[in-house]
Write a protein that holds these residues in place. Structure first.
Motif, PDB file in Angstrom:
ATOM      1  N   PRO A  49       0.828  -1.217   0.000  1.00  0.00           N
ATOM      2  CA  PRO A  49       0.000   0.000   0.000  1.00  0.00           C
ATOM      3  C   PRO A  49       0.857   1.259   0.000  1.00  0.00           C
ATOM      4  O   PRO A  49       1.910   1.320   0.643  1.00  0.00           O
ATOM      5  CB  PRO A  49      -0.818  -0.127   1.290  1.00  0.00           C
ATOM      6  CG  PRO A  49      -0.853  -1.600   1.582  1.00  0.00           C
ATOM      7  CD  PRO A  49       0.470  -2.122   1.110  1.00  0.00           C
ATOM      8  N   SER A  50       0.390   2.263  -0.722  1.00  0.00           N
ATOM      9  CA  SER A  50       1.141   3.518  -0.835  1.00  0.00           C
ATOM     10  C   SER A  50       1.305   4.195   0.528  1.00  0.00           C
ATOM     11  O   SER A  50       2.298   4.876   0.773  1.00  0.00           O
ATOM     12  CB  SER A  50       0.429   4.468  -1.808  1.00  0.00           C
ATOM     13  OG  SER A  50      -0.903   4.723  -1.365  1.00  0.00           O
ATOM     14  N   SER A  51       0.340   4.004   1.430  1.00  0.00           N
ATOM     15  CA  SER A  51       0.444   4.621   2.752  1.00  0.00           C
ATOM     16  C   SER A  51       1.622   4.050   3.545  1.00  0.00           C
ATOM     17  O   SER A  51       2.299   4.779   4.281  1.00  0.00           O
ATOM     18  CB  SER A  51      -0.858   4.399   3.532  1.00  0.00           C
ATOM     19  OG  SER A  51      -1.125   3.001   3.665  1.00  0.00           O
ATOM     20  N   ILE A  52       1.903   2.746   3.386  1.00  0.00           N
ATOM     21  CA  ILE A  52       3.030   2.129   4.082  1.00  0.00           C
ATOM     22  C   ILE A  52       4.347   2.580   3.468  1.00  0.00           C
ATOM     23  O   ILE A  52       5.330   2.840   4.175  1.00  0.00           O
ATOM     24  CB  ILE A  52       2.896   0.594   4.070  1.00  0.00           C
ATOM     25  CG1 ILE A  52       1.671   0.171   4.874  1.00  0.00           C
ATOM     26  CG2 ILE A  52       4.154  -0.073   4.622  1.00  0.00           C
ATOM     27  CD1 ILE A  52       1.434  -1.324   4.927  1.00  0.00           C
ATOM     28  N   LEU A  53       4.390   2.687   2.134  1.00  0.00           N
ATOM     29  CA  LEU A  53       5.607   3.172   1.466  1.00  0.00           C
ATOM     30  C   LEU A  53       5.912   4.610   1.876  1.00  0.00           C
ATOM     31  O   LEU A  53       7.085   4.969   2.085  1.00  0.00           O
ATOM     32  CB  LEU A  53       5.446   3.076  -0.046  1.00  0.00           C
ATOM     33  CG  LEU A  53       5.355   1.662  -0.638  1.00  0.00           C
ATOM     34  CD1 LEU A  53       5.082   1.731  -2.130  1.00  0.00           C
ATOM     35  CD2 LEU A  53       6.653   0.900  -0.370  1.00  0.00           C
ATOM     36  N   LYS A  54       4.869   5.429   1.994  1.00  0.00           N
ATOM     37  CA  LYS A  54       5.051   6.825   2.414  1.00  0.00           C
ATOM     38  C   LYS A  54       5.555   6.884   3.853  1.00  0.00           C
ATOM     39  O   LYS A  54       6.451   7.665   4.182  1.00  0.00           O
ATOM     40  CB  LYS A  54       3.739   7.583   2.268  1.00  0.00           C
ATOM     41  CG  LYS A  54       3.838   9.053   2.644  1.00  0.00           C
ATOM     42  CD  LYS A  54       2.484   9.747   2.481  1.00  0.00           C
ATOM     43  CE  LYS A  54       2.593  11.216   2.891  1.00  0.00           C
ATOM     44  NZ  LYS A  54       1.268  11.900   2.758  1.00  0.00           N
ATOM     45  N   LEU A  55       4.983   6.028   4.723  1.00  0.00           N
ATOM     46  CA  LEU A  55       5.412   5.977   6.118  1.00  0.00           C
ATOM     47  C   LEU A  55       6.882   5.555   6.218  1.00  0.00           C
ATOM     48  O   LEU A  55       7.641   6.125   7.004  1.00  0.00           O
ATOM     49  CB  LEU A  55       4.532   5.007   6.897  1.00  0.00           C
ATOM     50  CG  LEU A  55       4.891   4.779   8.374  1.00  0.00           C
ATOM     51  CD1 LEU A  55       4.731   6.073   9.163  1.00  0.00           C
ATOM     52  CD2 LEU A  55       4.037   3.671   8.969  1.00  0.00           C
ATOM     53  N   GLU A  56       7.281   4.579   5.422  1.00  0.00           N
ATOM     54  CA  GLU A  56       8.674   4.118   5.432  1.00  0.00           C
ATOM     55  C   GLU A  56       9.630   5.242   5.040  1.00  0.00           C
ATOM     56  O   GLU A  56      10.682   5.433   5.667  1.00  0.00           O
ATOM     57  CB  GLU A  56       8.840   2.945   4.470  1.00  0.00           C
ATOM     58  CG  GLU A  56      10.261   2.396   4.417  1.00  0.00           C
ATOM     59  CD  GLU A  56      10.395   1.221   3.462  1.00  0.00           C
ATOM     60  OE1 GLU A  56      11.523   0.714   3.313  1.00  0.00           O
ATOM     61  OE2 GLU A  56       9.370   0.826   2.860  1.00  0.00           O
ATOM     62  N   GLU A  57       9.283   6.004   4.016  1.00  0.00           N
ATOM     63  CA  GLU A  57      10.142   7.105   3.567  1.00  0.00           C
ATOM     64  C   GLU A  57      10.229   8.197   4.627  1.00  0.00           C
ATOM     65  O   GLU A  57      11.312   8.742   4.883  1.00  0.00           O
ATOM     66  CB  GLU A  57       9.595   7.675   2.256  1.00  0.00           C
ATOM     67  CG  GLU A  57      10.449   8.773   1.652  1.00  0.00           C
ATOM     68  CD  GLU A  57      11.842   8.302   1.260  1.00  0.00           C
ATOM     69  OE1 GLU A  57      12.771   9.138   1.256  1.00  0.00           O
ATOM     70  OE2 GLU A  57      12.000   7.099   0.978  1.00  0.00           O
ATOM     71  N   GLU A  58       9.119   8.517   5.278  1.00  0.00           N
ATOM     72  CA  GLU A  58       9.124   9.553   6.319  1.00  0.00           C
ATOM     73  C   GLU A  58       9.985   9.121   7.512  1.00  0.00           C
ATOM     74  O   GLU A  58      10.744   9.926   8.069  1.00  0.00           O
ATOM     75  CB  GLU A  58       7.689   9.832   6.773  1.00  0.00           C
ATOM     76  CG  GLU A  58       6.831  10.527   5.726  1.00  0.00           C
ATOM     77  CD  GLU A  58       5.383  10.671   6.168  1.00  0.00           C
ATOM     78  OE1 GLU A  58       5.026  10.066   7.222  1.00  0.00           O
ATOM     79  OE2 GLU A  58       4.613  11.369   5.481  1.00  0.00           O
ATOM     80  N   MET A  59       9.859   7.866   7.908  1.00  0.00           N
ATOM     81  CA  MET A  59      10.642   7.369   9.042  1.00  0.00           C
ATOM     82  C   MET A  59      12.129   7.317   8.694  1.00  0.00           C
ATOM     83  O   MET A  59      12.990   7.555   9.554  1.00  0.00           O
ATOM     84  CB  MET A  59      10.139   5.983   9.458  1.00  0.00           C
ATOM     85  CG  MET A  59       8.726   5.997  10.019  1.00  0.00           C
ATOM     86  SD  MET A  59       8.100   4.345  10.442  1.00  0.00           S
ATOM     87  CE  MET A  59       9.064   3.991  11.916  1.00  0.00           C
ATOM     88  N   LYS A  60      12.442   7.008   7.452  1.00  0.00           N
ATOM     89  CA  LYS A  60      13.841   6.987   7.010  1.00  0.00           C
ATOM     90  C   LYS A  60      14.459   8.376   7.120  1.00  0.00           C
ATOM     91  O   LYS A  60      15.578   8.546   7.620  1.00  0.00           O
ATOM     92  CB  LYS A  60      13.936   6.475   5.577  1.00  0.00           C
ATOM     93  CG  LYS A  60      15.345   6.452   5.021  1.00  0.00           C
ATOM     94  CD  LYS A  60      15.358   5.952   3.582  1.00  0.00           C
ATOM     95  CE  LYS A  60      16.780   5.960   3.032  1.00  0.00           C
ATOM     96  NZ  LYS A  60      16.814   5.486   1.609  1.00  0.00           N
ATOM     97  N   VAL A  61      13.739   9.381   6.628  1.00  0.00           N
ATOM     98  CA  VAL A  61      14.234  10.763   6.686  1.00  0.00           C
ATOM     99  C   VAL A  61      14.392  11.211   8.136  1.00  0.00           C
ATOM    100  O   VAL A  61      15.401  11.822   8.506  1.00  0.00           O
ATOM    101  CB  VAL A  61      13.274  11.699   5.919  1.00  0.00           C
ATOM    102  CG1 VAL A  61      13.670  13.150   6.131  1.00  0.00           C
ATOM    103  CG2 VAL A  61      13.275  11.357   4.438  1.00  0.00           C
TER     104      VAL A  61
END
Length: 415
Positions: free
Chosen positions: A110-122
């Motif tokens: 899901p795009s929401s999980i991919l977005k969450l992963e990128e935010e947590m990485k940053v």
């Protein structure tokens, strides 16, 4: 490094996005590999040419535990199970796969999980960068404060505590009067202004007490570079977090009896091995020491050696170290560290490190390769002859001017 950050049931740490199920952590598996696990069917037994069941059979397939498949459900946006069994989790995952355009099976995140992963990485990268910056600033301030207290004759020398007995000068080299005069000079040393020069002692035309004092100061840096250091190589930790977490990262150092080389042992997680300096052991704090390393890959135990396995280390005035490991998985991995054990009992360990270092070479590699296939091989050439600078005779340390070594000339290594 900063600790992991957690959000909405997911965690992020050292370039890893994972889910924690109970006490177990799992990253996201690729759809192709996950599908192969879900649809695995055990093959029949291996047969001989005569059609009979062979005595040697491959190891039976061992399925992954339930918490692994439950973690994959969460990674792909599926709800967890009420009836938590391996088969029920696998059945739900398999039902979520769809046919792709080319007939392959696909499972989308899901795009929401991919977005969450990128935010947590940053977020984690920013916090970790600030932590490293603050840590480096504190270390620099501490080093500068220590250096101001250790300036002697405009050189940063570390005061001696006398190294192991084989490096002590024998009692018959000077009489008791010389020893007393040398001790007096040490006591009065603090009264001299920086840069002041001492003349020869009137009672010793050859200047022996002054020479003894210089040897003692060199002895101090030998002690400072001897011992075990806990290190941190951020790039290695990021690429191999599990191995680093399990085995840690450390380096041990110790000079040879004559000080002609600095030897060491290291463990960075994915690779462990031994170190030999290109030149003599350091005499001043802040001096860069170039070295060659040889080791083994953790797991298969494959030997690693060659002109590309090299690096350097610098021993700072505050007792910390910094340096770079080059070659193989390291590429150019910078590391920093601090002493975690005192410089005692390293004479026997240095002897072992020499042997292990010389046992990692092309001859030993060929012997091991042939041995895997059941071939008989001679042990000749499997261990290198030590360099003249690395050996001792029955009377003590031999001169260490020679750099003749079967492992190849140090001049072949480009730093």
């Amino acid at each position: 490094m900063v600790p992991p950050i957690h959000r909405e049931g997911f965690s992020y740490y050292a370039n890893q996005f994972y889910v924690q199920v109970g006490n177990n952590q799992h990253g996201r598996e690729t759809p192709s590999h996950l599908y192969s696990l879900l649809t695995y069917v055990a093959p029949g037994p291996v047969l001989t040419k005569a059609g009979k069941v062979a005595k040697r059979q491959p190891r039976p397939h061992k399925d992954l535990p339930c918490h692994f498949y439950r973690a994959q459900l969460l990674h792909y946006g599926l709800s967890d199970l009420k009836t938590r069994t391996t088969q029920s989790a696998k059945k739900k995952l398999l039902a979520a796969f769809k046919d792709g355009q080319k007939g392959e099976k696909v499972l989308e995140v899901p795009s929401s999980i991919l977005k969450l992963e990128e935010e947590m990485k940053v977020e984690w990268s920013k916090l970790n960068k600030e932590e490293l910056k603050n840590g480096a600033k504190k270390a620099t301030e501490k080093a500068e404060a220590d250096c101001r207290d250790r300036v002697i004759s405009q050189s940063i020398l570390i005061r001696p505590k006398y190294y192991y007995s084989v490096l002590h000068e024998s009692d018959d080299e000077s009489d008791d009067d010389d020893n007393d005069e040398s001790d007096d000079e040490d006591e009065d040393d603090s009264a001299d202004p920086p840069g002041a020069k001492r003349g020869r002692d009137a009672t010793s035309p050859k200047g022996q007490p002054a020479q003894k004092k210089q040897n003692s100061e060199n002895l101090g840096i030998l002690e400072a570079c001897t011992g075990k250091f806990k290190v941190n190589a951020p790039s290695v930790s990021e690429n191999y977090p599990e191995l680093v977490s399990r085995h840690g990262q450390m380096i041990e150092f110790g000079p040879s009896l004559s000080g002609s080389h600095l030897w060491g042992r290291f463990d960075f997680g994915p690779v462990y091995g031994y170190i030999r300096s290109v030149g003599p052991a350091p005499t001043l704090a802040g001096e860069k020491i170039q070295f060659i390393w040889r080791g083994r890959e953790r797991g298969e135990g494959e030997m690693i050696f060659g002109n590309y396995t090299k690096g350097f280390v610098t021993f700072m005035a505050d007792g910390s170290i910094e340096g770079t490991m080059k070659g193989y998985v390291f590429e150019k991995a910078k590391f920093t560290g601090h002493r975690s054990s005192e410089a005692t009992g390293y004479r026997a360990q240095v002897r072992d490190w020499k042997y292990e270092f010389r046992s990692l070479n092309e001859g030993a590699y060929n012997c091991a390769s042939a041995g895997r296939w059941g071939k008989w091989v001679s042990n000749e050439g499997c261990t290198e002859r030590p360099a003249d600078s690395d050996t001792t005779d029955s009377d003590g340390a031999r001169p260490d001017d020679s750099e003749d070594d079967n492992s190849g000339s140090d001049s072949d290594v480009e730093f």
